[in-house]
Design a protein around this motif. Structure first.
Motif, PDB file in Angstrom:
ATOM      1  N   ASP A   1       0.826  -1.103   0.116  1.00 54.44           N
ATOM      2  CA  ASP A   1       0.083  -0.025  -0.032  1.00 54.44           C
ATOM      3  C   ASP A   1       0.920   1.327   0.045  1.00 54.44           C
ATOM      4  N   TRP A   2       2.177   1.149  -0.083  1.00 57.48           N
ATOM      5  CA  TRP A   2       2.889   2.330   0.456  1.00 57.48           C
ATOM      6  C   TRP A   2       2.871   3.317  -0.923  1.00 57.48           C
ATOM      7  N   ASP A   3       2.910   2.795  -2.042  1.00 56.79           N
ATOM      8  CA  ASP A   3       2.583   3.730  -3.368  1.00 56.79           C
ATOM      9  C   ASP A   3       1.042   3.742  -3.838  1.00 56.79           C
ATOM     10  N   ALA A   4       0.476   2.551  -3.464  1.00 55.62           N
ATOM     11  CA  ALA A   4      -0.854   2.420  -3.999  1.00 55.62           C
ATOM     12  C   ALA A   4      -1.748   2.926  -3.428  1.00 55.62           C
ATOM     13  N   ASN A   5      -1.761   2.823  -2.023  1.00 55.06           N
ATOM     14  CA  ASN A   5      -2.854   3.349  -0.942  1.00 55.06           C
ATOM     15  C   ASN A   5      -2.105   4.014   0.185  1.00 55.06           C
ATOM     16  N   PRO A   6      -1.528   5.122   0.089  1.00 55.53           N
ATOM     17  CA  PRO A   6      -0.876   5.756   1.061  1.00 55.53           C
ATOM     18  C   PRO A   6      -1.659   5.760   2.472  1.00 55.53           C
ATOM     19  N   ALA A   7      -2.993   6.092   2.141  1.00 58.60           N
ATOM     20  CA  ALA A   7      -3.761   6.550   3.283  1.00 58.60           C
ATOM     21  C   ALA A   7      -3.990   5.117   4.030  1.00 58.60           C
ATOM     22  N   ARG A   8      -4.329   4.196   3.572  1.00 62.02           N
ATOM     23  CA  ARG A   8      -4.295   2.855   4.012  1.00 62.02           C
ATOM     24  C   ARG A   8      -2.925   2.182   4.621  1.00 62.02           C
ATOM     25  N   PHE A   9      -1.938   2.645   3.903  1.00 62.02           N
ATOM     26  CA  PHE A   9      -0.767   2.199   4.656  1.00 62.02           C
ATOM     27  C   PHE A   9      -0.503   2.928   6.145  1.00 62.02           C
ATOM     28  N   LYS A  10      -1.001   4.019   6.253  1.00 59.33           N
ATOM     29  CA  LYS A  10      -0.817   4.757   7.511  1.00 59.33           C
ATOM     30  C   LYS A  10      -1.841   4.493   8.486  1.00 59.33           C
ATOM     31  N   ARG A  11      -2.756   3.543   8.345  1.00 60.88           N
ATOM     32  CA  ARG A  11      -3.974   3.146   9.044  1.00 60.88           C
ATOM     33  C   ARG A  11      -3.253   2.955  10.380  1.00 60.88           C
TER      34      ARG A  11
END
Length: 277
Positions: free
Chosen positions: A172-182
């Motif tokens: 999720d680092w590039d694909a979905n940063p908001a999810r990565f930072k959950r």
């Protein structure tokens, strides 16, 4: 194989100055040839994210600012067309991107990044894959029982290892940063970290998240760093390395008294190990 590989690498690094002067057929040339043969015949896996000014980072630090370096006399950016070169200024916290946390990050008397010995930066790599547990428990914390179950399949965790936790958060680092930072997120339990250090002799740990703990108290990170061990955070591509059999190489700039810095982390997977993965 893994310990022979590390021994050859260490021997060659220590004797690098001697090798340059050795005669043809000298034992040092043979060691260098053996080392290069292993490395060139191995699968190299980059366990590092690229970072930019929009990279996920803890909200308490803020994003990096990356700007062109300017001529102090003119205030104009250096360019290849005008000056024959270009360069960047970086303004960011040390804990940015894939990075090292030395003991000094949490311990006023702990080792800084320039004081971590080189032999602690080249280690056997073990990977605990908990992705199969996350469907039922999305914020699972690796437990001692998880480690014991892993050992039933892969054998005892070798002393001196780098223990990495695979959660696939890195995807999720590039694909979905908001999810990565959950938050919360899958990570380590304090009991598991203590077990690996105290009972298995692990040297360091690493994970895909920006923090060590599933809780806000940071118990695992605090205990680890205050007991003289470092960690690598925001690791990538742990799905591309086997549970055992690889060597981790972690390097970072030698900042005097540094409390953390972006790191470059690579797994060296010998050919026979890669074929079985």
């Amino acid at each position: 194989m893994i310990h022979r590989m590390i021994a050859i690498m260490a021997f060659s690094f220590i004797n690098m100055g001697i090798v340059a002067q050795a005669k043809a057929g000298d034992v040092h040339d043979n060691q260098t040839t053996a080392l290069l043969a292993i490395i060139h015949g191995s699968k190299l896996v980059d366990l590092t994210h690229s970072f930019s000014s929009s990279t996920p980072v803890w909200s308490g630090f803020g994003q990096a600012i990356i700007t062109p370096a300017k001529d102090p006399k003119t205030g104009q950016p250096y360019t290849i067309e005008k000056d024959g070169f270009r360069a960047n200024y970086f303004s960011m916290v040390g804990q940015y991107g894939t990075h090292v946390d030395p003991p000094a990050h949490f311990d006023a008397h702990g080792a800084t990044i320039d004081a971590i010995p080189l032999n602690q930066m080249i280690l056997p790599l073990v990977v605990f894959d908990i992705t199969g547990l996350l469907q039922k428990d999305p914020n699972h914390a690796l437990s001692v029982n998880d480690i014991l179950d892993w050992e039933k399949q892969h054998g005892r965790v070798p002393s001196g290892s780098f223990a990495a936790l695979r959660t696939d958060m890195s995807k999720d680092w590039d694909a979905n940063p908001a999810r990565f930072k959950r938050s919360p997120f899958p990570a380590w339990s304090l009991a598991a970290v203590r077990f690996l250090i105290e009972q298995r002799g692990a040297t360091a740990i690493g994970h895909e998240s920006l923090d060590t703990d599933t809780t806000t108290q940071m118990d695992s990170e605090t205990w680890l760093l205050k007991h003289g061990h470092y960690q690598i955070e925001a690791m990538a591509h742990l799905d591309q390395v086997p549970a055992t059999g690889a060597v981790l190489i972690a390097m970072w700039p030698k900042v005097k008294d540094g409390d953390g810095f972006p790191a470059r982390v690579v797994a060296v997977v010998p050919a026979d190990v890669a074929q079985g993965h």
